[in-house]
Design a protein around this motif. Structure first.
Motif, PDB file in Angstrom:
ATOM      1  N   UNK A 174       0.815  -1.216   0.000  1.00 59.88           N
ATOM      2  CA  UNK A 174       0.000   0.000   0.000  1.00 59.88           C
ATOM      3  C   UNK A 174       0.849   1.267   0.000  1.00 59.88           C
ATOM      4  N   UNK A 175       2.127   1.109  -0.314  1.00 62.41           N
ATOM      5  CA  UNK A 175       3.050   2.242  -0.403  1.00 62.41           C
ATOM      6  C   UNK A 175       3.298   2.563  -1.868  1.00 62.41           C
ATOM      7  N   UNK A 176       3.104   3.827  -2.239  1.00 61.65           N
ATOM      8  CA  UNK A 176       3.174   4.196  -3.657  1.00 61.65           C
ATOM      9  C   UNK A 176       3.390   5.695  -3.801  1.00 61.65           C
ATOM     10  N   UNK A 177       3.527   6.128  -5.035  1.00 62.80           N
ATOM     11  CA  UNK A 177       3.726   7.543  -5.343  1.00 62.80           C
ATOM     12  C   UNK A 177       2.442   8.139  -5.902  1.00 62.80           C
ATOM     13  N   UNK A 178       2.190   9.392  -5.526  1.00 66.64           N
ATOM     14  CA  UNK A 178       1.040  10.117  -6.049  1.00 66.64           C
ATOM     15  C   UNK A 178       1.459  11.064  -7.159  1.00 66.64           C
ATOM     16  N   UNK A 179       0.874  12.246  -7.166  1.00 67.26           N
ATOM     17  CA  UNK A 179       1.176  13.238  -8.204  1.00 67.26           C
ATOM     18  C   UNK A 179       2.657  13.595  -8.189  1.00 67.26           C
ATOM     19  N   UNK A 180       3.247  13.648  -9.367  1.00 59.01           N
ATOM     20  CA  UNK A 180       4.681  13.902  -9.483  1.00 59.01           C
ATOM     21  C   UNK A 180       5.033  15.377  -9.321  1.00 59.01           C
TER      22      UNK A 180
END
Length: 208
Positions: free
Chosen positions: A126-132
């Motif tokens: 559940x760990x991830x990147x959002x808007x760059x």
């Protein structure tokens, strides 16, 4: 573009959710964290450590790396800082689990009861990147991210509990998720989506 609605609530504490240590048969409150964790501002790293210590009190549905006040674009190496906190949690987990006498992990870790310590793999998934990129001006079809899609997916789950969005960094990943729903769903469904995601933002870190 329709005006994006962000519901800002008072600072959230355990008592805000109405839970006490005796509520062992209660489901945890669901939360998604948006964090601009970095090496030059250590507050979010410290907050992640504190969150891990209370992981038996919250169903952590997402740890999303975002931009923030001093981070105009996300960096892949900073995403690792979230994983570092999870790695530290994994090392301490045998001691933490003594609080509740937990000896293992559920095969299905959804709908967690208070007192349940999630597995490190559950958190990593559940760990991830959002808007760059930071700011309201980037919200749109080119700004779709794993993080914005994940917020929508979690809010759409069949679950009576709200999905609390805790914005430690920038909020445009949440703004993007709302924008995506605005494009695809009628007004009634948009309102239902917004009702499902009460939000607390520490400050307006990216004007979204």
């Amino acid at each position: 573009m329709k005006k994006l609605l962000l519901i800002v609530l008072p600072f959230l504490t355990l008592n805000t959710f109405g839970y006490t240590p005796q509520d062992k048969n209660e489901l945890k409150p669901r939360i998604v964290i948006l964090t601009d964790v970095s090496t030059w501002e250590t507050d979010d790293s410290e907050s992640l450590v504190r969150l891990m210590v209370y992981a038996d009190r919250f169903e952590i549905e997402g740890l999303i790396f975002t931009t923030g006040w001093s981070l105009s674009e996300t960096r892949d190496d900073f995403l690792q800082l979230i994983h570092n906190a999870i790695d530290a949690y994994e090392k301490d987990l045998p001691h933490l689990m003594k609080r509740s006498g937990q000896s293992g992990f559920l095969e299905d870790e959804s709908r967690q009861l208070l007192g349940y310590w999630p597995s490190p793999d559950y958190l990593r998934q559940r760990t991830m990147t959002g808007s760059r990129k930071r700011g309201m001006e980037f919200i749109g079809k080119e700004n779709v991210s794993e993080g914005s899609n994940w917020i929508i997916k979690q809010a759409d789950e069949i679950d009576d509990r709200p999905l609390w969005i805790l914005v430690w960094g920038g909020g445009n990943t949440l703004g993007q998720a709302i924008w995506q729903v605005q494009q695809d769903r009628p007004e009634k469904e948009l309102k239902a989506f917004l009702h499902k995601i009460p939000t607390y933002a520490i400050t307006d870190q990216d004007r979204s």
